[in-house]
Write an enzyme that holds these catalytic residues in place. Structure first.
Site, PDB file in Angstrom:
ATOM      1  CG  HIS A   1     -10.717  31.213  17.320  1.00  0.00           C
ATOM      2  ND1 HIS A   1      -9.372  31.878  17.111  1.00  0.00           N
ATOM      3  CD2 HIS A   1     -11.128  30.509  16.260  1.00  0.00           C
ATOM      4  CE1 HIS A   1      -8.924  31.245  15.857  1.00  0.00           C
ATOM      5  NE2 HIS A   1      -9.762  30.465  15.282  1.00  0.00           N
TER       6      HIS A   1
ATOM      7  CD  GLU B   1     -10.810  26.434  15.169  1.00  0.00           C
ATOM      8  OE1 GLU B   1     -11.125  26.659  13.955  1.00  0.00           O
ATOM      9  OE2 GLU B   1     -10.664  27.319  15.831  1.00  0.00           O
TER      10      GLU B   1
END
Length: 272
Positions: A111, A179
């Protein structure tokens, strides 16, 4: 609308769309337990079979609660991180083997927040991906362009991260969460044309490397996002998305219910 799960390595053979939820560090243990109970009830209300696979990623401290409260619901669960080693002198770390013992099916790796705040680079993400696959976990590999800009640059940056992570995926199943970092926490998701191009490139790279996996979108996602991003363009081409990766909007399970129904109603990725 319905929710269900296929655990571990069998997940990549599942043609269903998939929705994931990461709770990050927003909820305490008691609040997480209440939320998990609501998700379990939502899943039990589902009818017509598991049209959408749902997985949730609470904090490490709530994995035992997830195991208890989600049992028999078809909702999968996992962790937001893991260590690259299976055991050893790694104070404070959690291994893939420990997650598997707790019944986890998924684990998030790479992430943008881990990269930015903890210095995780492509090599660490690849090592963590390999650790997940070794233990039969499905890695949810986050990848995306750091700043809004030219599409070619976005594709190149994202595919660089994907390639590095997949070097550790040897024979495993993966979920790629696209993302775009600049869209995380924004008012709106990235433009549909941008998402369509980048996710098509990701899917192409999975095919080139012979890796089984699904592609989902995260970065300001909620009710309406999947419909917006998978609407056909002027040539009738849809973004090859298999689902969404949700954050704070899913803390309200009414929103989660809407998203599951929406994703279940859309044509599968690649459909005309």
């Amino acid at each position: 609308m319905s929710a269900g799960a296929t655990a571990g390595k069998d997940a990549g053979t599942d043609a269903r769309p998939v929705v994931g939820v990461s709770l990050k560090l927003y909820m305490g243990v008691a609040e997480t337990r209440r939320w998990l109970a609501e998700v379990a009830e939502l899943a039990r209300e589902a009818t017509g079979g598991p049209a959408v696979e749902l997985f949730v990623l609470p904090s490490f401290t709530s994995l035992g609660d997830a195991r208890e409260l989600l049992a028999g619901t078809g909702v999968a669960y996992g962790a937001q991180d893991l260590h690259w080693a299976d055991s050893g002198p790694w104070t404070g770390e959690v291994s893939g083997g420990q997650l598997a013992e707790l019944g986890a099916s998924y684990v998030e790796v790479g992430h943008a927040e881990r990269r930015r705040h903890f210095g995780e680079d492509d090599g660490i993400v690849a090592a963590k991906t390999a650790a997940a696959v070794r233990r039969g976990l499905t890695p949810v590999i986050c990848a995306g362009d750091a700043t809004a800009g030219a599409l070619d640059a976005a594709i190149a940056e994202t595919l660089g991260q994907v390639d590095a992570a997949l070097s550790g995926a040897d024979g495993g199943e993966v979920v790629i969460a696209y993302e775009p970092v600049w869209a995380i926490g924004a008012d709106r998701p990235a433009p549909a044309a941008h998402v369509r191009a980048v996710t098509a490139a990701i899917r192409g790279r999975l095919a080139e490397r012979g890796v089984r996996g699904r592609v989902i979108y995260g970065g300001t996602a909620g009710p309406g996002t999947f419909t917006e991003l998978t609407a056909p363009d002027a040539d009738g081409v849809r973004a090859p998305l298999d689902g969404l990766f949700l954050g704070r909007l899913a803390h309200d399970t009414a929103n989660l219910r809407k998203v599951l129904a929406e994703v279940a109603s859309r044509p599968p990725a690649g459909a005309p």
